[in-house]
Scaffold this motif. Sequence first.
Motif, mmCIF file in Angstrom:
data_model
loop_
_atom_site.group_PDB
_atom_site.id
_atom_site.type_symbol
_atom_site.label_atom_id
_atom_site.label_comp_id
_atom_site.label_asym_id
_atom_site.label_seq_id
_atom_site.Cartn_x
_atom_site.Cartn_y
_atom_site.Cartn_z
ATOM 1 N N MET A 1 0.844 -1.203 0.000
ATOM 2 C CA MET A 1 0.000 0.000 0.000
ATOM 3 C C MET A 1 0.881 1.255 0.000
ATOM 4 O O MET A 1 1.862 1.335 0.740
ATOM 5 C CB MET A 1 -0.899 0.006 1.239
ATOM 6 N N ASN A 2 0.514 2.193 -0.846
ATOM 7 C CA ASN A 2 1.252 3.447 -0.888
ATOM 8 C C ASN A 2 0.670 4.396 0.161
ATOM 9 O O ASN A 2 -0.501 4.754 0.105
ATOM 10 C CB ASN A 2 1.124 4.041 -2.300
ATOM 11 N N LEU A 3 1.490 4.819 1.111
ATOM 12 C CA LEU A 3 0.979 5.667 2.197
ATOM 13 C C LEU A 3 1.146 7.160 1.907
ATOM 14 O O LEU A 3 0.875 7.992 2.746
ATOM 15 C CB LEU A 3 1.677 5.307 3.504
ATOM 16 N N THR A 4 1.660 7.465 0.714
ATOM 17 C CA THR A 4 1.839 8.876 0.366
ATOM 18 C C THR A 4 0.738 9.297 -0.597
ATOM 19 O O THR A 4 0.477 8.614 -1.579
ATOM 20 C CB THR A 4 3.198 9.067 -0.354
ATOM 21 N N PHE A 5 0.085 10.403 -0.296
ATOM 22 C CA PHE A 5 -0.936 10.898 -1.214
ATOM 23 C C PHE A 5 -0.269 11.513 -2.440
ATOM 24 O O PHE A 5 0.792 12.141 -2.334
ATOM 25 C CB PHE A 5 -1.827 11.936 -0.514
ATOM 26 N N THR A 6 -0.887 11.327 -3.602
ATOM 27 C CA THR A 6 -0.353 11.924 -4.836
ATOM 28 C C THR A 6 -0.560 13.448 -4.788
ATOM 29 O O THR A 6 -1.326 13.954 -3.949
ATOM 30 C CB THR A 6 -1.101 11.381 -6.067
ATOM 31 N N ASP A 7 0.080 14.144 -5.726
ATOM 32 C CA ASP A 7 -0.087 15.604 -5.794
ATOM 33 C C ASP A 7 -1.563 15.962 -5.951
ATOM 34 O O ASP A 7 -2.061 16.899 -5.328
ATOM 35 C CB ASP A 7 0.703 16.182 -6.985
ATOM 36 N N GLU A 8 -2.268 15.182 -6.806
ATOM 37 C CA GLU A 8 -3.677 15.479 -7.065
ATOM 38 C C GLU A 8 -4.513 15.271 -5.786
ATOM 39 O O GLU A 8 -5.385 16.079 -5.457
ATOM 40 C CB GLU A 8 -4.193 14.563 -8.184
ATOM 41 N N GLN A 9 -4.206 14.187 -5.063
ATOM 42 C CA GLN A 9 -4.949 13.920 -3.815
ATOM 43 C C GLN A 9 -4.671 15.013 -2.778
ATOM 44 O O GLN A 9 -5.577 15.481 -2.088
ATOM 45 C CB GLN A 9 -4.559 12.532 -3.273
ATOM 46 N N GLN A 10 -3.403 15.436 -2.698
ATOM 47 C CA GLN A 10 -3.062 16.504 -1.729
ATOM 48 C C GLN A 10 -3.752 17.815 -2.093
ATOM 49 O O GLN A 10 -4.164 18.581 -1.223
ATOM 50 C CB GLN A 10 -1.553 16.705 -1.686
ATOM 51 N N MET A 11 -3.880 18.041 -3.400
ATOM 52 C CA MET A 11 -4.549 19.269 -3.847
ATOM 53 C C MET A 11 -6.022 19.255 -3.402
ATOM 54 O O MET A 11 -6.551 20.244 -2.895
ATOM 55 C CB MET A 11 -4.458 19.350 -5.365
ATOM 56 N N MET A 12 -6.654 18.084 -3.565
ATOM 57 C CA MET A 12 -8.053 17.945 -3.135
ATOM 58 C C MET A 12 -8.156 18.162 -1.618
ATOM 59 O O MET A 12 -9.034 18.880 -1.138
ATOM 60 C CB MET A 12 -8.554 16.543 -3.526
ATOM 61 N N GLN A 13 -7.219 17.569 -0.877
ATOM 62 C CA GLN A 13 -7.249 17.694 0.591
ATOM 63 C C GLN A 13 -7.139 19.158 1.004
ATOM 64 O O GLN A 13 -7.903 19.644 1.840
ATOM 65 C CB GLN A 13 -6.096 16.877 1.182
ATOM 66 N N ARG A 14 -6.201 19.879 0.384
ATOM 67 C CA ARG A 14 -6.004 21.307 0.736
ATOM 68 C C ARG A 14 -7.243 22.119 0.395
ATOM 69 O O ARG A 14 -7.699 22.965 1.163
ATOM 70 C CB ARG A 14 -4.790 21.875 -0.014
ATOM 71 N N MET A 15 -7.779 21.836 -0.790
ATOM 72 C CA MET A 15 -8.938 22.624 -1.247
ATOM 73 C C MET A 15 -10.135 22.410 -0.309
ATOM 74 O O MET A 15 -10.785 23.369 0.111
ATOM 75 C CB MET A 15 -9.297 22.179 -2.682
#
Length: 381
Positions: A1-15
């Motif tokens: 399992m990848n425990l790091t969020f992708t750039d796109e996922q992090q963008m959604m989280q911030r927004m």
Amino acid sequence: MNLTFTDEQQMMQRMVHQFAEEKVQPETARMEREDRFPAEIVREMGELGLMGIPIPEKYGGAGMDVTSYILAIHEISRVSAALGVILSVHTSVGTYPILDFGTDAQKEHYLPKLASGEYLGAFALSESGAGSDAAAMKTTAVKKGDSYVLNGSKMWITNGGAADTYIVFAKTAPDKGSRGITAFIVEKDMPGFHVLPREKKMGLHGSYTTPLSFEDLHVPEANRLGQEGEGFRIAMSNLDAGRIGIAAQALGIAEGALDAAAAYAKERKQFGRPIGDMQGIAFKLADMAVRVEAAKLLTYRAADLRTRGEKAGKEASMAKLFASETAMSTAIEAVQIFGGYGYTEDYPVERFFRDAKVTQIYEGTSEIQRIVLSKHMLKHT
Ligand code: CAA
Ligand code: FAD
């Protein structure tokens, strides 16, 4: 399992984090006081693309992955669990069944409206006598010409009265048990469809929960979802995904309660020092943090499996069970850390406490999750 969020996922989280802090937080007191559906916030969520995060772009959605969608529910529920469940029910069980089981015509007609937020979705499985034992439903659907005529009632329907479309389950072959259930896409304006007065709930104020009644409700055959008799499988497989949404809602509640308690423990002084300096309080915070982190890992593990297109029924049940128990225990401890102030409406922890309880009840109680999980375990021994 990848425990790091992708750039796109992090963008959604911030927004969504920013949206929750700036737009939702100021509305929570009013939602609590008036218990009124937050129509304006839901409209803004539609404009931001939050009502169709995992729906493909060709159907008007954002075309993002399940993990991004789960991040959105988590972030919103840290601030408002009521808004979290509005979004989760709309997407996971109000829209997904059409994406997974709809005809091309149903997808083309309904998905763009749901994904844009023009329509709000709901899911009507439970009845007064059929909650955990969902297959014991009594609502019937009888084929007449090119329509089905539905009679019966549903209970506890989230988004009831606010929604435009309802995924409704009814028996087309009452003698066949769970294999005699069929799913339908019902629109709020169809004759014979009635929304009854909403429940007065312990928590989740602002999220509507209503009974529905069907009196000779005519549903065109074109609105049957899947084949006759396929309804229970549609309900169960969509709940597999839906339960990750409720896990994320519970995780948001737990994190909101933990953050509030940790901040308070640093500020509040008794016996001449912050209460967080006392081991009795500090150890509570440590235990809360461990459980929240474990709930996070289980929830994003289940979401990651779905993002990769794999089955996640067992993992979704584990996440829902653990995250909801964590929401409850964390909220209880948060109220304790706030002392008497935690028992008042001046701080958010009493709301987290009331909102946490229902995550152990809906989309399958904690006991039902244990049934689902033990069936998975015993199947493989
Ligand atoms: N995916 C696909 N099919 C499934 C399945 C799944 N996850 N789980 C079961 N099925 C199929 C089985 O294979 C079986 O099919 P066959 O007859 O073809 O063999 C059929 O469904 C019946 O299975 P079971 O015998 O296991 O069913 P059961 O009647 O014993 O019920 C249950 C099992 C797990 C207890 C189920 O009734 C259940 O999940 N109950 C809880 C109901 C629930 O979660 N309600 C949520 C309402 S929505 C909501 O709550 C929204 C909200 O709050 C926000
Ligand atoms: P029951 O099934 O009567 O259970 C009572 C108790 O018995 C529970 O503790 C349960 O765990 C236990 N129990 C039952 N069977 C067993 C067993 N075999 N073994 C051990 N223990 C058992 N439903 C929808 O269809 N759509 C919605 O949008 C929706 N939204 C909801 C929103 C809210 C706020 C609430 C409160 C409910 C909502 N529900 C919805 C219904 C929800 O899914 C049911 O309440 C839930 O499935 C439990 O059913 P029940 O309330 O009838 O409890």
